[in-house]
Structures are given as structure tokens and as C-alpha cells.
Design a protein around this motif. Structure first.
Motif, short mmCIF file in Angstrom:
data_model
loop_
_atom_site.label_atom_id
_atom_site.label_comp_id
_atom_site.label_asym_id
_atom_site.label_seq_id
_atom_site.Cartn_x
_atom_site.Cartn_y
_atom_site.Cartn_z
N ALA A 1 41.72 36.52 34.00
CA ALA A 1 41.91 36.26 35.18
C ALA A 1 42.43 37.53 36.64
O ALA A 1 41.56 37.63 37.48
N PHE A 2 42.30 38.08 36.26
CA PHE A 2 42.77 39.52 37.63
C PHE A 2 41.48 40.30 37.30
O PHE A 2 40.69 40.73 38.17
N ILE A 3 40.84 40.48 36.08
CA ILE A 3 39.18 40.66 36.21
C ILE A 3 38.67 40.30 37.05
O ILE A 3 37.59 41.12 37.43
N LYS A 4 38.49 38.64 36.26
CA LYS A 4 37.56 37.98 36.85
C LYS A 4 37.19 37.86 38.31
O LYS A 4 36.40 38.36 39.21
N HIS A 5 38.97 37.67 39.02
CA HIS A 5 38.80 37.43 40.22
C HIS A 5 40.78 37.43 40.58
O HIS A 5 40.57 36.79 41.46
N ARG A 6 41.19 39.04 40.69
CA ARG A 6 42.35 39.38 40.96
C ARG A 6 43.63 38.38 40.72
O ARG A 6 44.27 38.18 41.47
N GLY A 7 42.74 36.80 39.71
CA GLY A 7 44.43 36.41 40.10
C GLY A 7 44.09 34.86 40.90
O GLY A 7 45.18 34.36 40.68
N GLN A 8 43.42 35.22 41.66
CA GLN A 8 43.31 34.18 42.63
C GLN A 8 42.90 33.22 42.20
O GLN A 8 43.41 31.99 43.45
N GLN A 9 42.40 32.38 41.65
CA GLN A 9 41.82 31.50 41.07
C GLN A 9 42.64 30.80 40.10
O GLN A 9 42.16 29.80 39.54
#
Length: 980
Positions: A458-466
């Protein structure tokens, strides 16, 4: 270190999800504890805390008290996508170099070493801009010379020694298209040590021992050239993405760029991307989050944020017509059918893609499962996806059965896509997909590794924002309708695909990275930096080991003549039920065939397709696995459906009916699988080792002959299945029910005779004795050469277990071991190498020595010589030995054998004639072991002894005269290896 991300994440835990109607229960909230503010999502089963430190560093913590260990990941949002176009493979190079230390560790004398490293950096810059073979050789010779001088001040593998000493496991890293991840599994009491090492590791890494590590990357590239699957993967991506770096820059880089590294450019890459606002630390396991976040903040506060220039993805033009590519190589033929889909950040599409993929292929009730695999129309077929940020690759794959063309496989795959697009599937399948996702969620939460990888993804894809949308995945999938899937499929699936045929044949385009002249460098095994000594001296709260007491930890009961072993699941509502028979292929070669046959059979009440659908609908599974001497039936799933699952399986087992068409198809697929095995270098090497271990007649070639296979009848296989419960077996239950309730349920549902039928007498296989050196050779079209050493020694003796474990840790069991340091770090002779003293799994069996080197063919003789030196003379390193001992103690102290693992530990101990947890005796013996015992063991069992060399390689690249130097050469035919 692998360069491709391991596909370990459960579907539920690995994808970025979003639905238009977000569930109210999944909302971001803010919390505060220990003086730090964090964000979390309500009803998150991982209870993940998301922190952002002042310098922008992301920290995500998920507490799981199952065992006193922590899975840690440090991730950077930069992979091969971010490589400079003229220096592909750079991110992967850098990953390797982050294991080499800093000016505080990895060096004997930094001031003296620094001058040489500066000179080496300049020489590589010169080398990078030098043309002409003679001029380049001259520069490289200078690089090699100065590198040897610099290495005198380097301490090889000091990072690995520190991690091993604190009890870390799984020390590794990987680079992929959008990420570089550094991985450790540490004891809970090693948090301070771990963070101190990692903070220093990323402070200002030193790129020492570069030219030997570069050679390891060359070896990795050459291994890829021998891998037909990787060639298909790269061909598929290049066709799908003619302008995007997904297709234009492979993670490991081009041969031309590998030959021309530039340390200054690598440093620039590090400075640009390894900054706190582009990095995350993820920890999942047993720890105090308030303490951990404070320590991370203190240790990583030195990092300064910097604006990061992310890769700007071009917009790919639509694919208007099928793009067809061919790949050639020696391995079995297969086909890829790939589509370019919306990326993972297109949240709604991600949900629909996941459901669509499960409708096509979920292992039981998908379109490919029922219409192709269950009906055995191909050897096998499946669906997969690569959900990257900008685009997702959605692909189908298939292998042809006997007499079938790849074009026919392609047509069958396309046919299932047409069925999908027409909506010719049951809408209730979506509900079953959701139920099985719930099952996967429960299973995935048990693993720290799954937790950490899902969060890092999740961090790699969207920095965990979603993250709230990741958490709501099951609910999101449950809202998907059949019409939405049909509309989505029709929108994105048409003639817009890339078709890759992997055909058998010579790859005329293959190249290899040539071996440079490298002089072995010093590894300074005994040296320790002051930093390592400080880390080792840091206090750690002792963790008390927990021993199993089989009499207390396992409850027992009787169901007729069958023993029942029981451990209660107090964590969730999952159950696992096993029927374990003390018989297998050694008792009856036809039994594995019967076990496979069952999945294609129906009964007087249900078709085989209906049985598969019903198991999927109730989120349960069954499996029948027949090994050499044990056959295991497993039924598992949600406890609420225990009665349904067991009843359905018992009905199938006792009422399955012969199906001649299914048997004919199974025979044909088995014959094709056998043909494919003879094309697999992995399978061939496995056969060579078994031939060396047991001789011409061995467990590996204990197979049905062609005549026996053709003579099999449906009736005899079905009779075998019907009779299976009449043989002696143990019932094993792990689940939430009490022993009395579970025993009563099994008694009601499982048919057990008043007395068991005696199993057929097994064949036996005796390990051979190596009286003289011998070489077993198998020819395979490959760039590399692979060599296994094999020697059988004495009979099992439990009193030797402690010294054997210490020997393996010290000598050849990891990146800090003697073998790895010498073969790879000092001599740069291999990417992969190891050596083990293998303990048998039965008290009446013998031990074996197994060693391995995989190297370029032109380095084979040097690699064999290097390994032989170590087998004959074990180098002494008291510091390395102490590290190995401390690692053993830490591993035992923090190991927790739980769940049904307790029962299988007990059964394994029984086979060795043990009645107690052997780890207790090993732990007590560790402190009393020293190098003298290890050397004595080595000299008695390995040194100057005859070995069988198992060599796999191409006759075009390996000289038979060279092989004769090591012993009498026997070229083993594939028929001898496989038994068919």
C-alpha cells in the motif's frame, strides 16, 4: 537477493481497493499514544498505525502477539522504473550494495580504505567511457588490482554477521519495477539493535567490494538467461509497454549496461531516492508500538527530506490488434495471453479486476477451473495479474497437453473470455468469492509476513493514503454485480492482447555476460568493527524458550481403532482435519495416481463440477496428497461448515464412480507432464541428486512404467479410493471445537472399520556408499553450469544434532557462512552457493552431505576447486562461530511451534524415535560447543572423502576432459533419471 517480488500476498491483502460507496465502518481516525500522533482505520483487522515523522518518514506498525518475533520491511518507492535510461539495472545494483556497510561498519580502517574506494570510483567512471577491448581490459585490470588493496581493509558480510548475531532470519532484499524492499525477521528483544543497525546502514552507505558483487549480479543475469519463464515475462512486458518503463527497462538491466557500471551514477540515484519522504519502515509482530515509534524517531531523525522526482509515465496507445511474440528455449512449451488494464490507482477497476480474475480462476469453481482444468482440456491453465500503479497486467496462461498445439490452448483461453463477456456464469459465484476472501483474511492475519507485505504494498502504490479501501476489500467485492463484471470485461477485453508463445528450440539471440578477470579478495573473517561490538553489547531482555510437552500440548482420543490427535484453535473459527495414512507410493505406486484421479470424479448424486462448486460455496477445501510413505487427506475451512465439508468429502471418497474419459485424459496429461519434466533443469538436477544418493534405483524414479500407466483401469483406482479408509490412519483435528465435540463429530461423519487392513509391504531404498569420486553428468542447453556434491555418511544419532546445527550455521547455511563468504564474496565464483549436513527424517536412515554451486560454465572448474578446498579444510573463525551460536540460541528462544504444527512436530519426532522436544537438548548443548568439535565433525564426515559430483550443463560449454579430473564420468540418460 531476488530481483522479482515474491508472490506471497493473499489477494485480499495485496491490492489497492476503493468503491464509490465506502463502508461507514472503515474510516480514518486519529489517535495519540506515547507522545506521538498516528492515523488508523476503524475495523482494520491488522490495527495498523500510520505515523509520519517530522522528516517525512512513514512508519506503519501492526501488533501481533502470536510469537516473540517481528517482520520488518524498509521500503523505497524507487525500482527499475526510476533507473536512468542509460544505466538500467542500477536500482538493483544499489540494493546489493546496501549490504556492504558504511564508514562505521564493514571496515577495518576507514581512512585507509577510503582512498582506494575513491580511486575505484574514478576508475569505473573511466571504464564506463572507455571503448576498445584492450583499453577496457587495461582499465579493468587496474580496478581489480586496486579492489584487492581496498579489500584488505574491508570486513565482508559484517551486516549479515550483525543480523545473524541478533537472531534475525530471512535477511534479504528485492528490487522490482516500483520498489526496493529490505527484509528482516527479528526477535522481539532485538528492536534496539535492529534499529541502530538500519539507521546506520542508510546513513551513508559505502560501495565497497563492488567488483565482486558486480560479478554476483552478472551471475544473476546469466541465471535469468537460462530461465525461459523470465524471458517470456520480459517479452510480454516489452510488447505491452512499448514506451513505458514497465516494458522498456528490465529490473536486472541490459547486458550492455551491466558491463558499464558507474559508481557516481549509483550514488546520485541513492541521494535522489533514498530520502525519508520516499521511504517507509513497516513492522508487524510482538512489540510495544509506543516504544518502537519513539526509537525509530530518535534513530532516523538525521535523515533530511528532499523533493523526489517520480517517474512520469507516458500514456500508451491502445492495442488495436493482437501482438504475437515467440520465445525459444529448452524448457516446456506454454502460452501467455496478456492485457493492459487500468492501474492499481484506478480503485474501482482494481476491485472489478480482482472479482473478474476469481470468476475466471479460483482453484475450484471458476470458468477455467470447471471448463478447462476440471475437464482436462489442457495440461493446466490459470489467471494472474501484476497490479502496478500506472497499469495492471492481466494475463492468462496455459500449457498444452499431449498432441495439442499452443494455438489450440490459446483458443481455449480466448473461449473462456468470451463466456465471461457474455455473462454465462452464475451470479452466486460472486457471493462464494466473498466467502472465500473472508477465509483468506483469517488465514492471512496469522502471518506477520503477510501483514507487513500488505502494508508495504500500500505504501509503494499510494503511500498508504487509501488504506481504508484496502481494508474494505471484502465488502467492496460483495457489492459487485454480474452486470458490472460483464460490462468491465467487454470494455477492456477484446483483440487488444499480447500473445507470447514459449516454444521449444534454440534461442539464437541468447548472450551471456562474459566473466571478467577477478583476483580473490580478502574477507577478514575474524575482524570486527567497533560498531559491531557496540551492537553486540547492547542489552536485550532475555526471551525464555518454550518447549513442547507432547503429553500436555496434544490431547488424544480414540475413534474405533484410530488414534485422534487434537489441538484447539483459540484464535479464530478455522478448522483443519487430517486423515494421515502410514502408506504411500512405496507401498503402492498406483496410490498417487488414485489421489490425483479423485478430483475428476463424481458420484451417484453429484457431478465433479457440482462437488467443486459446493466446496467453494461453503469456503472449504479438500486435498489428497500421496507421498513416498505417507498419504494425507486434508479438509479445511470455516468451522460453521465443518459438517457439510466432511460429509461431502466422505460421500465423494466412498461413492466416487469410475470415469473412463477422465482417466484417459489424466493419463495423457501425466505423459505430457513427464515429457515436460525431462525439459526442466530443476527436475533433471533433482533426479541427478537422487541417483547419487541412492543409486540407479531410487525414490525419484520409482514411477509407474509406461506399460503400467497404460494398463491402469478406472475400477482399480476407484476401488483403491473406496478402500482407503480401511487402512490404518490417524485422525488429526485443529479447530475451535472441544476434543469431545470434535471426536463425536468425526465419529458421526467418518467411516472407520472395527479393525484396520494391513497396508501393502513397502519397497525400501538404501542410500549408497561413495567408495570413490564419481561424476554424474546430464546435458542441458544452458549458459550456466550447476554442480551438486553428494556424500552419504553414518546413521542417525540424536546426540549429534547440536553440533550438526552449529556446523550448518557456521559452514554453509547463510550469507555470513564460510562457504558463501569464500565462494561468492571473496572469489566471485557464483551467485548461489551452500553446503549442508542433511539430517534424515527416519531413525533408520543415514545422514548426507549436500553442497551446491551455480556458476557460469567457464567458471565451473574454479568453483569446484573452491568448494573442494572448503570440504577438505574448514577455515577457523572464532568470531563467526560465536555469531552462529548466538543465532542458534536466539532462534530457539523465539521459535513458537503452535497450532497443528505441534502435532506434526510430534509425528516427526516419532519417526526419529524421539518422545520429547529435541530443541531442549540442542539449546542446552550450544554453550559447550567450540571450533574443535565443529572441526572434528567436519574432518570425520566431510574432509578428504569421496563424493559424487552431479553436474548439469551444456556439452557445448563444459569439457568432458575437465570433468574426468574429478572422477569417473557417467552421462546419465533422462530415462535412467526419471524411470520413464
Amino acid at each position: 537477493m531476488t530481483i522479482f517480488k515474491r508472490v506471497l500476498l493473499l489477494l485480499l491483502l495485496s491490492c489497492t481497493l476503493h468503491v464509490a460507496h465506502a463502508q461507514d465502518k472503515y474510516q480514518w481516525k486519529e489517535g495519540s499514544s506515547g507522545g506521538y500522533t498516528y492515523r488508523y482505520v476503524t475495523d482494520d483487522p491488522m490495527q495498523a498505525r500510520f505515523y509520519t515523522l517530522k522528516n517525512g518518514l512513514t512508519v506503519v506498525l501492526s501488533v501481533n502477539k502470536k510469537e516473540p518475533r517481528i517482520q520488518t520491511l524498509i521500503g523505497v518507492r524507487a525500482g527499475s522504473n526510476s533507473d536512468p535510461a542509460d544505466h538500467t539495472g542500477l536500482a538493483h545494483y544499489l540494493e546489493h550494495l546496501l549490504f556492504k556497510g558504511t564508514n562505521k561498519f564493514g571496515s577495518l580502517d576507514w581512512e585507509k580504505e577510503k582512498a582506494y574506494l575513491s580511486e575505484i570510483e574514478g576508475l569505473y567512471d573511466t571504464y564506463n567511457h572507455t571503448s576498445g577491448p584492450d583499453a577496457r581490459k587495461a582499465v579493468y585490470h587496474r580496478i581489480d588490482s586496486v579492489s584487492g588493496l581496498a579489500a584488505k581493509y574491508a570486513i565482508a558480510n559484517e551486516y549479515d554477521k550483525m543480523m545473524t548475531g541478533m537472531g534475525a532470519q530471512g535477511t534479504n532484499a528485492h528490487t522490482w519495477v516500483e520498489e526496493t524492499i529490505y527484509e528482516e525477521d527479528i526477535p522481539s528483544n532485538a528492536v534496539d539493535k535492529y534499529l541502530a543497525v538500519q539507521a546506520e546502514r542508510f546513513r551513508e552507505p559505502v560501495f565497497r567490494l563492488f567488483h565482486t558483487e558486480l560479478e554476483a549480479v552478472y551471475e544473476e543475469k546469466n541465471r535469468g538467461l537460462d530461465n525461459d519463464g523470465r524471458k517470456m515475462y520480459e517479452t510480454m512486458l516489452a510488447a505491452l509497454f512499448p514506451t513505458h518503463n514497465y516494458g522498456q527497462q528490465s529490473t536486472i538491466g541490459t547486458i550492455e549496461h551491466l558491463k558499464n557500471p558507474n559508481l557516481k551514477v549509483i550514488r546520485d540515484f541513492y541521494d535522489a531516492y533514498y530520502v525519508p519522504n520516499n521511504m517507509a519502515i513497516v513492522m508487524a509482530g510482538d512489540f510495544d508500538p509506543d516504544y518502537v515509534i519513539k526509537k525509530i524517531d530518535e534513530d532516523f531523525a538525521y535523515m533530511q527530506p528532499k523533493q523526489v522526482q517520480e517517474y512520469k509515465a507516458p500514456q500508451e496507445k491502445p492495442i488495436e490488434a493482437p501482438i504475437v511474440k515467440e520465445v525459444f528455449g529448452p524448457d516446456a512449451e506454454n502460452v501467455f495471453l496478456a492485457f493492459r488494464m487500468p492501474g492499481a490507482l484506478d480503485a474501482r477497476s482494481a476491485v472489478l479486476l480482482n472479482v473478474m480474475g476469481q470468476i475466471l480462476n479460483n482453484g475450484k469453481a471458476g470458468l477455467l477451473d470447471l471448463n478447462i482444468n476440471k475437464q482436462q482440456k489442457v495440461l493446466n491453465a490459470g489467471v494472474g495479474q501484476l497490479p502496478w500503479k500506472d497499469y495492471t497486467v492481466f494475463y492468462l496462461s496455459g500449457k498444452a497437453k499431449q498432441g495439442q498445439t499452443l494455438e489450440e490452448v490459446k483458443d481455449l483461453l480466448l473461449g473462456q473470455l468470451e463466456i465471461l463477456k457474455k455473462g454465462e456464469f452464475d451470479e452466486t459465484l460472486v457471493k462464494a468469492i466473498v466467502n472465500n476472501a473472508k477465509l483468506s483474511e483469517l488465514q492471512g492475519l496469522e502471518s506477520n509476513n503477510n501483514r507487513a507485505n500488505a502494508i508495504m504494498d500500500a505504501f509503494i502504490k499510494h503511500r498508504g493514503q487509501q488504506w481504508e479501501h484496502d481494508v474494505e476489500m471484502v465488502d467492496a467485492m460483495g457489492q459487485v454485480t454480474k452486470q458490472q463484471i460483464v460490462d468491465f470485461a467487454n470494455k477492456y477485453i477484446g483483440d487488444n492482447y499480447v500473445l507470447v508463445y514459449k516454444r521449444k528450440g534454440e534461442d539464437k539471440n541468447i548472450q551471456k555476460v562474459e566473466k571478467p578477470a577477478i583476483t580473490p579478495v580478502a574477507v577478514n573473517r575474524e575482524a570486527q568493527s567497533p560498531f559491531l561490538q557496540r551492537i553486540a553489547a547492547m542489552p536485550a531482555t532475555p526471551v525464555k524458550p518454550q518447549w513442547l510437552d507432547y503429553d500436555k500440548d496434544i490431547q488424544k482420543s480414540k475413534i474405533g481403532p484410530a488414534e485422534m490427535l487434537y489441538v484447539q484453535n483459540k484464535n479464530n473459527e478455522l478448522f483443519r482435519l487430517y486423515y494421515r495414512f502410514d502408506m504411500g507410493a512405496w507401498n503402492n505406486k498406483k496410490l498417487p495416481m488414485a489421489a490425483q484421479y479423485l478430483q475428476f470424479l463424481g458420484t451417484d448424486k453429484y457431478t465433479t463440477e457440482e462437488i467443486s462448486k459446493e466446496f467453494y460455496n461453503i469456503a472449504c477445501n479438500f486435498n489428497v496428497a500421496s507421498g513416498t510413505d505417507v498419504t494425507t487427506i486434508t479438509i479445511s475451512g470455516l468451522q460453521e461448515n465443518f459438517d457439510k465439508a466432511v460429509t461431502l468429502f466422505e460421500h465423494l471418497l466412498t461413492h466416487c464412480q469410475p470415469n473412463e474419459e477422465a482417466l484417459a485424459a489424466l493419463k495423457g496429461r501425466l505423459q505430457k507432464a513427464r515429457t515436460d519434466n525431462k525439459l526442466s533443469k530443476v527436475a533433471i538436477m533433482r533426479g541427478l541428486v537422487q541417483y547419487a544418493m541412492y543409486g540407479p534405483r531410487n525414490p525419484y524414479n520409482n514411477q509407474l512404467s509406461q506399460q503400467e500407466l497404460e494398463g491402469l483401469t478406472s475400477k482399480e483406482l476407484v476401488d483403491m479410493l473406496h478402500q482407503l479408509p480401511s487402512y490404518k490412519h490417524t485422525v488429526i483435528y485443529y479447530g475451535p471445537q472441544t476434543l469431545a465435540a470434535a471426536a463425536d463429530a468425526v465419529k458421526q461423519l467418518h467411516t472407520i472399520p472395527a479393525a484396520f487392513t494391513a497396508a501393502p509391504k513397502p519397497v525400501t531404498f538404501a542410500k549408497s556408499s561413495q567408495a570413490k569420486n564419481q561424476v554424474l553428468f546430464a546435458d542441458y542447453d544452458m549458459v550456466q553450469a550447476e554442480v551438486n556434491w553428494l556424500r552419504n555418511t553414518g546413521g542417525y544419532n540424536p546426540s549429534n544434532t547440536a553440533v550438526i546445527d552449529l556446523f550448518n550455521n557456521y559452514f554453509g547455511g547463510g550469507m555470513g557462512s564460510i562457504v558463501f563468504q569464500t565462494i561468492r564474496e571473496s572469489k566471485a565464483l557464483a551467485y548461489s552457493t551452500y553446503a549442508f549436513y542433511v539430517t534424515p527424517d527416519k531413525k533408520e536412515d543415514r545422514y548426507s552431505v549436500v553442497a551446491y554451486v551455480g556458476s557460469q560454465a567457464d567458471k565451473m572448474n574454479e568453483a569446484i576447486g573452491g568448494m573442494n578446498e572448503l570440504l577438505n579444510d574448514i577455515p577457523r573463525s572464532d568470531k563467526l562461530l560465536e555469531t552462529a551460536k548466538e543465532s542458534m540460541k536466539q532462534n530457539i528462544e523465539t521459535e513458537r511451534i503452535t497450532q497443528d504444527g505441534i502435532i506434526f512436530s510430534y509425528l516427526a519426532a516419532q519417526k526419529l524415535g524421539l518422545s520429547t522436544d529435541y530443541r531442549k537438548q540442542v539449546y542446552a548443548a550450544i554453550d559447550n560447543l567450540g571450533f574443535d568439535q565443529v572441526k572434528q565433525f567436519h574432518d570425520q564426515n566431510l574432509a578428504n572423502k569421496p563424493y559424487t559430483y552431479c553436474v548439469l550443463g551444456s556439452e557445448k560449454r563444459i569439457s568432458m576432459d575437465d570433468l574426468k579430473k574429478y572422477g569417473e564420468v557417467k552421462k546419465v540418460s533422462l530415462e535412467e533419471l526419471f524411470g520413464y
